[in-house]
Design a protein around this motif. Structure first.
Motif, mmCIF file in Angstrom:
data_model
loop_
_atom_site.group_PDB
_atom_site.id
_atom_site.type_symbol
_atom_site.label_atom_id
_atom_site.label_comp_id
_atom_site.label_asym_id
_atom_site.label_seq_id
_atom_site.Cartn_x
_atom_site.Cartn_y
_atom_site.Cartn_z
ATOM 1 N N ASP A 1 -16.494 48.622 100.349
ATOM 2 C CA ASP A 1 -15.180 48.589 101.725
ATOM 3 C C ASP A 1 -14.584 47.582 101.029
ATOM 4 O O ASP A 1 -12.972 47.626 100.888
ATOM 5 C CB ASP A 1 -16.508 47.318 102.746
ATOM 6 N N PHE A 2 -14.699 46.140 100.161
ATOM 7 C CA PHE A 2 -14.478 45.861 98.869
ATOM 8 C C PHE A 2 -13.487 46.361 98.809
ATOM 9 O O PHE A 2 -12.174 45.903 98.164
ATOM 10 C CB PHE A 2 -14.452 44.554 98.483
ATOM 11 N N ILE A 3 -13.423 47.203 97.216
ATOM 12 C CA ILE A 3 -12.869 48.162 96.820
ATOM 13 C C ILE A 3 -12.049 48.863 96.961
ATOM 14 O O ILE A 3 -10.271 49.032 96.848
ATOM 15 C CB ILE A 3 -13.810 48.623 95.595
ATOM 16 N N LYS A 4 -12.211 49.479 97.907
ATOM 17 C CA LYS A 4 -11.180 50.275 98.473
ATOM 18 C C LYS A 4 -10.293 49.809 100.047
ATOM 19 O O LYS A 4 -9.117 50.439 99.814
ATOM 20 C CB LYS A 4 -12.104 51.304 99.887
ATOM 21 N N GLY A 5 -10.580 48.733 100.004
ATOM 22 C CA GLY A 5 -10.082 47.934 101.038
ATOM 23 C C GLY A 5 -9.901 48.658 102.980
ATOM 24 O O GLY A 5 -8.750 49.115 103.279
ATOM 25 N N ASP A 6 -11.095 49.109 103.045
ATOM 26 C CA ASP A 6 -11.025 49.773 104.278
ATOM 27 C C ASP A 6 -11.439 49.024 105.455
ATOM 28 O O ASP A 6 -12.384 47.221 105.320
ATOM 29 C CB ASP A 6 -12.106 51.002 104.078
ATOM 30 N N LYS A 7 -11.679 48.837 106.859
ATOM 31 C CA LYS A 7 -12.555 48.893 107.833
ATOM 32 C C LYS A 7 -12.203 47.033 107.938
ATOM 33 O O LYS A 7 -12.725 45.746 108.006
ATOM 34 C CB LYS A 7 -13.844 48.597 107.362
ATOM 35 N N ASP A 8 -10.739 46.413 107.602
ATOM 36 C CA ASP A 8 -9.792 45.293 108.495
ATOM 37 C C ASP A 8 -10.744 44.452 107.266
ATOM 38 O O ASP A 8 -10.826 43.120 107.316
ATOM 39 C CB ASP A 8 -10.416 44.483 109.551
ATOM 40 N N VAL A 9 -11.071 44.831 105.999
ATOM 41 C CA VAL A 9 -11.426 43.195 104.500
ATOM 42 C C VAL A 9 -10.072 42.532 104.675
ATOM 43 O O VAL A 9 -8.982 43.510 104.498
ATOM 44 C CB VAL A 9 -11.820 44.099 103.541
ATOM 45 N N GLU A 10 -10.305 41.531 103.737
ATOM 46 C CA GLU A 10 -9.272 40.739 103.473
ATOM 47 C C GLU A 10 -8.107 41.252 102.856
ATOM 48 O O GLU A 10 -9.162 42.643 101.158
ATOM 49 C CB GLU A 10 -9.902 39.660 102.813
ATOM 50 N N VAL A 11 -6.851 41.298 102.662
ATOM 51 C CA VAL A 11 -5.869 41.786 101.069
ATOM 52 C C VAL A 11 -6.946 41.744 100.027
ATOM 53 O O VAL A 11 -7.453 40.046 99.611
ATOM 54 C CB VAL A 11 -4.739 41.735 101.191
ATOM 55 N N ASP A 12 -6.460 42.355 98.422
ATOM 56 C CA ASP A 12 -7.386 42.090 97.243
ATOM 57 C C ASP A 12 -9.126 41.646 97.412
ATOM 58 O O ASP A 12 -9.671 40.680 96.370
ATOM 59 C CB ASP A 12 -6.383 41.204 96.756
ATOM 60 N N SER A 13 -9.730 42.097 98.361
ATOM 61 C CA SER A 13 -11.311 41.789 98.258
ATOM 62 C C SER A 13 -11.569 42.530 96.590
ATOM 63 O O SER A 13 -12.262 41.372 96.600
ATOM 64 C CB SER A 13 -11.857 42.059 99.394
ATOM 65 N N ALA A 14 -11.419 42.906 96.208
ATOM 66 C CA ALA A 14 -12.190 43.715 95.189
ATOM 67 C C ALA A 14 -12.016 42.126 93.881
ATOM 68 O O ALA A 14 -12.715 41.892 93.182
ATOM 69 C CB ALA A 14 -11.541 45.146 94.224
ATOM 70 N N ARG A 15 -10.680 42.155 93.927
ATOM 71 C CA ARG A 15 -10.376 40.671 92.864
ATOM 72 C C ARG A 15 -11.153 39.553 93.198
ATOM 73 O O ARG A 15 -11.245 38.740 92.251
ATOM 74 C CB ARG A 15 -8.673 40.906 92.143
ATOM 75 N N LYS A 16 -10.637 39.261 94.674
ATOM 76 C CA LYS A 16 -12.013 38.088 95.026
ATOM 77 C C LYS A 16 -13.580 37.878 95.055
ATOM 78 O O LYS A 16 -13.965 37.486 94.373
ATOM 79 C CB LYS A 16 -10.832 37.811 96.704
ATOM 80 N N LEU A 17 -14.209 39.117 95.171
ATOM 81 C CA LEU A 17 -14.943 39.551 94.750
ATOM 82 C C LEU A 17 -15.599 39.079 93.363
ATOM 83 O O LEU A 17 -16.796 38.395 93.019
ATOM 84 C CB LEU A 17 -15.459 40.509 95.002
ATOM 85 N N ILE A 18 -14.457 38.811 92.128
ATOM 86 C CA ILE A 18 -14.616 38.805 90.841
ATOM 87 C C ILE A 18 -14.669 37.777 90.826
ATOM 88 O O ILE A 18 -15.115 37.254 89.765
ATOM 89 C CB ILE A 18 -13.426 39.581 89.716
ATOM 90 N N GLY A 19 -13.398 37.032 91.264
ATOM 91 C CA GLY A 19 -12.969 35.235 91.026
ATOM 92 C C GLY A 19 -14.171 35.032 92.089
ATOM 93 O O GLY A 19 -14.736 33.501 91.322
ATOM 94 N N TYR A 20 -15.123 35.429 92.777
ATOM 95 C CA TYR A 20 -16.503 34.477 93.313
ATOM 96 C C TYR A 20 -16.874 34.451 92.430
ATOM 97 O O TYR A 20 -18.070 33.477 91.989
ATOM 98 C CB TYR A 20 -16.333 35.004 94.910
ATOM 99 N N ASN A 21 -17.050 35.535 91.501
ATOM 100 C CA ASN A 21 -18.329 35.861 90.707
ATOM 101 C C ASN A 21 -18.426 35.357 89.541
ATOM 102 O O ASN A 21 -19.313 35.155 88.564
ATOM 103 C CB ASN A 21 -18.936 37.424 90.477
ATOM 104 N N THR A 22 -17.183 34.502 89.158
ATOM 105 C CA THR A 22 -17.419 34.032 87.701
ATOM 106 C C THR A 22 -17.771 32.364 88.055
ATOM 107 O O THR A 22 -18.316 31.860 87.275
ATOM 108 C CB THR A 22 -15.695 33.492 87.710
ATOM 109 N N ARG A 23 -17.767 31.708 89.582
ATOM 110 C CA ARG A 23 -18.589 30.676 89.468
ATOM 111 C C ARG A 23 -19.652 30.648 90.488
ATOM 112 O O ARG A 23 -20.412 29.949 90.473
ATOM 113 C CB ARG A 23 -17.415 29.837 90.082
#
Length: 342
Positions: free
Chosen positions: A100-122
């Motif tokens: 869902d994060f990657i595809k942007g489906d089901k009302d997820v936040e905009v640009d969630s795939a990149r935010k997941l990467i950013g979250y995983n850096t810390r």
């Protein structure tokens, strides 16, 4: 380190008993966190030979147990909240949530795939198979690796491409169980260089001393082997509804000792496009060409990050994925295109 993940549904009395047993049995092996503010998570080297306890901490969690927990499970709400959590608070996502994060489906936040990467850096995230995989099949772990997730859980009960990808990635670094993430996933922000795609040509030349037993029969049989070659990291194709391309050699009749797959008329060369050199791998499935069902007799997986151009001997695993100790393998030639090799 060894990460001990606890699913805690005990009463307060039993939680106190649990803390007593952990201290009595594990003692100084437990990594203890004093509650101080963390500027970064400790490295695997700093946690060597330690047991790190992961558990959710609730209002009913007694302080005796809470003091033993370092990785604190936290439910995902939204990225603005997640990025403000203490560094040792982590999320667990199902594979469906990551998709869902990657595809942007089901009302997820905009640009969630990149935010997941950013979250995983810390922070640390754990990905697990969706509950509907009742046949113990798997998702492509590169789906999570390519977005920086550190702990990617798989169903180990069945032999499939996901397991081969996992073996290939963690065969690196001496097989210790830890592999450094690629540089673009380790930055202080998610704004960094992208992963490195790679194109390579694989030529399957011949086999040596192939096993003569298979999945169904589990006994010696006449071998008419052929090899299927596949590339890992095809999760982007599957999200787009495209089936992965399957490439195979010709069948060699009645020869398990030294079957020659590559000839002048049929060189058995296959071109593979892999999304990420750091997490990608090349998979080999050796099958017996028999009427009705082609049994798997051996498998192999090679990480693209460790590959070099030239002739290489590829060691095999048996039909259950167990390493074969004797001299059994495939002779192959690997070559990268000019862009990748430079």
């Amino acid at each position: 380190p060894f990460i001990l993940s606890m699913e805690n549904h005990c009463s307060v009395k039993q939680q106190l008993r649990m803390a007593e047993l952990l201290v009595a049995i594990l003692g100084d092996s437990i990594y203890r966190w004093g509650g101080e503010k963390l500027n970064s998570l400790p490295s695997p080297e700093g946690l060597k030979r330690k047991i790190v306890i992961k558990c959710k901490v609730k209002d009913t969690t007694p302080i005796e147990l809470e003091r033993l927990v370092f990785l604190i499970g936290s439910k995902f709400q939204q990225w603005s909240v997640s990025l403000g959590l203490r560094l040792n608070e982590m999320h667990s996502f199902s594979e469906s949530k990551v998709i869902d994060f990657i595809k942007g489906d089901k009302d997820v936040e905009v640009d969630s795939a990149r935010k997941l990467i950013g979250y995983n850096t810390r922070h640390i995230s754990r990905i697990y198979p969706k509950g509907t995989r009742v046949t113990s099949d798997n998702y492509d772990p590169a789906l999570a690796w390519d977005h920086g997730s550190q702990i990617v859980a798989l169903n180990f009960q069945s032999l499939n491409n996901a397991m081969l990808s996992n073996w290939a990635l963690f065969s690196q670094n001496g097989g210790c169980g830890y592999v450094r993430k690629p540089a673009h996933l380790c930055g202080s922000t998610s704004e960094s260089t992208s992963d490195e795609p790679v194109s390579l040509t694989v030529r399957v030349i011949m086999g040596f001393n192939l096993p003569t037993y298979a999945v169904e029969s589990k006994k010696a049989q006449t071998m008419c082997p052929y090899v299927v070659v596949e590339a890992s990291g095809a999760w982007m194709r599957s999200l787009k509804g495209k089936r992965p391309e399957v490439m195979r050699t010709a069948t060699v009749k009645d020869n398990d000792f030294d079957p020659l797959f590559s000839t002048e008329k049929n060189p058995c060369s296959f071109r593979l496009d892999i999304k990420s050199k750091a997490t990608g791998s090349v998979h080999f499935w050796i099958k017996n060409d028999v009427l009705g069902k082609d049994d798997i007799v051996a498998v192999a997986a090679v990480p693209t990050a460790a590959l070099r151009t030239g002739y290489r001997f590829v060691n095999l695993r048996d039909y259950r994925g167990r390493p074969l100790r004797s001299f059994r393998g495939l002779l192959c030639h690997f070559s990268f295109d000019s862009a990748a090799s430079s």
